[in-house]
Design an enzyme around this catalytic site. Structure first.
Site, PDB file in Angstrom:
ATOM      1  N   GLU A   1       0.887  -1.180   0.000  1.00  0.00           N
ATOM      2  CA  GLU A   1       0.000   0.000   0.000  1.00  0.00           C
ATOM      3  C   GLU A   1       0.912   1.214   0.000  1.00  0.00           C
ATOM      4  O   GLU A   1       1.546   1.529   0.995  1.00  0.00           O
ATOM      5  CB  GLU A   1      -0.907   0.002   1.236  1.00  0.00           C
ATOM      6  CG  GLU A   1      -1.913  -1.125   1.281  1.00  0.00           C
ATOM      7  CD  GLU A   1      -2.868  -1.119   0.095  1.00  0.00           C
ATOM      8  OE1 GLU A   1      -3.031  -0.054  -0.537  1.00  0.00           O
ATOM      9  OE2 GLU A   1      -3.423  -2.178  -0.217  1.00  0.00           O
TER      10      GLU A   1
ATOM     11  N   CYS B   1      -3.038   7.344   5.278  1.00  0.00           N
ATOM     12  CA  CYS B   1      -3.021   7.010   3.857  1.00  0.00           C
ATOM     13  C   CYS B   1      -4.357   7.351   3.206  1.00  0.00           C
ATOM     14  O   CYS B   1      -4.453   7.385   1.983  1.00  0.00           O
ATOM     15  CB  CYS B   1      -2.705   5.532   3.655  1.00  0.00           C
ATOM     16  SG  CYS B   1      -3.693   4.457   4.677  1.00  0.00           S
TER      17      CYS B   1
END
Lengths: 499, 499
Positions: free
Chosen positions: A243, A280
């Protein structure tokens, strides 16, 4: 041996820990422990592993005060946030215990021998099995929930895979503390199921260790891509799940801007600056219509951002990178700084900021994440313009749509924003990723594999691989694939059967 | 433009086709068609796509005579095998229609908003959606079932993804013919859902085309690894699914060798030479005990192989590679040719062969596939020796165990063979891969991604990615995720619910 140090971001004070960078022998020992534990974890069975996960969660809870204080001294995230994160960490572990007991995750299938238009079909039975020892690269921004005891570790242990975690250098003391808490639970039962390694070299070697069968990473695109290449260039490549950040676009329709621009602005500002913008899922870009309603929204957003003070970044390097990134954003032709929070004299702090861009085409730099409390408002003229701007965005973990009931405005832009996202939100804010059966935290690149999620029940699938047994005697089959009643849903001769 | 030729392997005669290598414009047009078709396929819905797949299967059946004759003239596989393969191809298409109607493959999950120990959880709903246009690299050895109308194409169309197939140069006329049959069905409904491109350059460019979102490949490790690297080095990397051959070990326990060595040998010989040994599941290595029972087995196997005549290989190049590979195998110290089938004077033929190896450690070359009708018998002394030999093997599509009821012999070797395989067979032969819910055709490297299969119901997952909808109005959700009765199994608030 190089000794490990840790720095308090709130004070800049660095201290030496009783830890050393992991050498080749230490790494080999960690991989060997994870390999041995993989067999032991499998032998425990689903219910045994479920109890193990719950015991780890209980043990972490029992050391809550220590853990939160240690993490706060390394991250300056504050006790409230860190207590919440530890609660999330325990919740993840207990959630995977539930996933194990329910059993669907095994995808058990039985096809008895029979006739088909292609002739006789043999007895075939399929199920997922642990992929083998797993490498986890811890994230800086969640010292617990995406670090040593985090979601990747929980999912891997649930799958039955031993784990080697590469500690993030921003919180080594926390990593060592929680590893020792986990070891107290695991070592008597399955051996050292979770090892931690320290240092850059160990991180480079870990993904290439022959015994490692899958790797997960949460961090920057540069670091993730480098590790992905190492994984792909092994003699026997392994799956790599990264990620690598996200731009998290927000699209406000003209109708929504007109109906409730200020309320959207208030929530959006909170989402941008939450946790110092170090998520994020921080909304990094907002598409807002030109005209008075959009102007009012941007005005309210600017005012909200201006009221937020500077906060210590996780590391001094991240604060410098934020300042440099902000300079780059505002240097883009057509972009301008429209709001700034109140600064702090503390070195290593980041001050919230809002940048506005007006132009026909989205410049590349504005489509890239700037980690920290900043967002770029991009103004659009009409659907076609908004869709063109959105089409310049990369894949993203989330896309957020603010629309009114029955709102038919900006249809092309809605498609363009949504089709590149792993999660599509309506009238809510993307920060905050619920741990749930239905969660998806992933998407097209820069998530490295759009087929997988790193949060939620199905994140376990990254650490499992399918195996089919053909014409196997019952004694050779896993219990979940034998005939007769079982405690999990499975497909028998094409039909789903519940327990 | 370079004109395409085709060669009859039975005669070596080459003829020119009314086809040209695909240039950049042609490739762009194919990707563009696949992109447009992806939207149309999705709009058809599950039942519409199911009917489309069945219509393609019917259309292929209606042209059976033409298709089989065209394929035979390019592959020399014979009418019986090719008729069987066309039946399999139709079966795959109709099987995926069943998978679509059943609906589990969508993994639909609804978590209604509620409270958790972490605080309120938003409404979250998750489902798999098409990954986008798919590139399929056709295999040489299945001109239908793993080529233009093959399993990858069927799974991708079922998923709702348009397809661009890179034709294999060994059967271009077959590729063009079946593509035209498919186009007659698809073009009026969804546009050109399956395009075919020809030529090496088009193959290199296809995996790098920005519009392509996943790629599948069946072929050699060299070609597969090169394409995997191109996929990984794109500005936005995409999933690459390769089946790069397999060694398919067979382990015969001492008890099984003693009880029925000759019958095992007979079946094994048939599996080694079937289809000219040109199957990815051909048993390439057999671990057989030393001693009289093993000797008898090897003797019977040698005799069976010696009775089989040469056959034309799919291409002259593959026949040369087979001869060179056989030379390499027999040049390995400790290895010797122990049987050879009856040769043919036809250029481009391959003659069956059996190699025997005796030694402490398995040399690397013997752990690598040699494509064609050859297997290596490796003799083992005891469990420890057999396990060490097996541990030198790479990942494999299949592992086959011949054991007796209650047989406790060679326990370590059984684990070592089984743990590197995607399918574990008992007392059957690995050639023949049933299309079924429970099938798995994959495994650890050299399958590029051990998490996936290229055959069976779950092969569709390679072309799907998860999306979560958060707090979405009902009208924004796919029908499968709305509240109320639906026609597929799904998980609601943690509980599997059948329709």
């Amino acid at each position: 041996m190089t000794t490990i140090t840790t720095t308090d971001p709130a004070t800049g004070v660095r201290r030496t820990l009783d830890l050393e960078e992991t050498d080749a022998a230490g790494l080999a020992s960690a991989v060997s422990s994870a390999t041995a534990a993989t067999a032991e974890l499998q032998a425990l069975g689903r219910s045994g592993r479920a109890r193990l996960l719950e015991a780890i969660a209980d043990a972490l809870d029992a050391r809550r005060e220590d853990i939160v204080a240690t993490a706060d001294a390394e991250t300056a995230l504050g006790a409230v946030r860190l207590n919440g994160e530890l609660t999330r960490t325990g919740y993840q572990l207990r959630f995977f215990a539930e996933v194990l007991r329910e059993g669907s995750y095994l995808e058990a299938v039985i096809d008895h021998a029979g006739d088909t238009p292609m002739g006789p079909r043999p007895d075939l039975r399929r199920m997922l099995v642990p992929i083998g020892p797993v490498a986890v690269y811890a994230a800086s921004n969640f010292p617990l929930a995406f670090s040593v005891p985090g979601g990747d570790t929980a999912a891997a242990l649930a799958a039955g895979a031993g784990v080697v975690v590469k500690a993030h250098p921003a919180h080594p003391a926390t990593s060592a503390l929680v590893a020792s808490v986990i070891a107290e639970v695991t070592d008597p039962l399955v051996g050292r199921a979770v090892s931690v390694v320290y240092g850059y070299a160990a991180g480079i070697d870990l993904v290439q260790a022959p015994g490692i069968r899958a790797a997960s990473f949460t961090g920057s695109p540069g670091g993730g891509r480098a590790l992905a290449e190492l994984a792909a260039n092994r003699p026997s490549p392994i799956p790599f799940y990264g990620e690598l950040g996200s731009i998290n676009p927000v699209l406000v329709s003209p109708a929504a801007a007109a109906a409730r621009g200020e309320s959207i602005a208030e929530g959006l500002a909170a989402s941008i600056v939450q946790g110092g913008g170090q998520f994020c899922t921080k909304p990094g870009i907002a598409l807002v219509p030109v005209g008075p309603a959009g102007d009012a929204l941007v005005g309210a957003l600017s005012a909200s951002v201006a009221h937020v003070g500077a906060k210590p970044a996780l590391t001094a390097g991240m604060a410098s990178a934020y300042d440099a990134g902000l300079d780059e954003l505002t240097a883009v032709p057509g972009a301008a700084l429209v709001s700034r929070g109140s600064a702090s004299s503390t070195i290593g702090s980041t001050t919230p900021a809002l940048v506005e861009f007006v132009g026909d085409e989205l410049p590349t730099r504005l489509a890239e994440e700037c980690f920290g409390p900043v967002a770029v408002v991009v103004r659009y003229r009409d659907d076609e313009h908004a869709a063109r701007l959105a089409s310049a965005l990369p894949g993203t973990l989330t896309a957020t749509l603010f629309i009114e009931p029955g709102d038919a405005g900006v249809p092309m832009a809605r498609v363009a924003v949504a089709e590149r996202a792993g999660r599509i939100l309506y009238d809510q804010y993307p920060t905050g990723v619920a741990v749930a059966w239905a969660q998806n935290h992933g998407g097209p690149w820069p998530s490295t594999d759009s087929v997988h999620t790193s949060v939620g029940a199905t994140s376990i699938r990254r650490y499992l691989r399918p195996v089919a047994w053909q014409n196997a005697p019952a004694a050779e089959l896993p219990p979940e694939l034998r005939d007769g009643p079982v405690d999990l849903p499975r497909r028998v001769d094409g039909v789903m059967v519940l327990p």
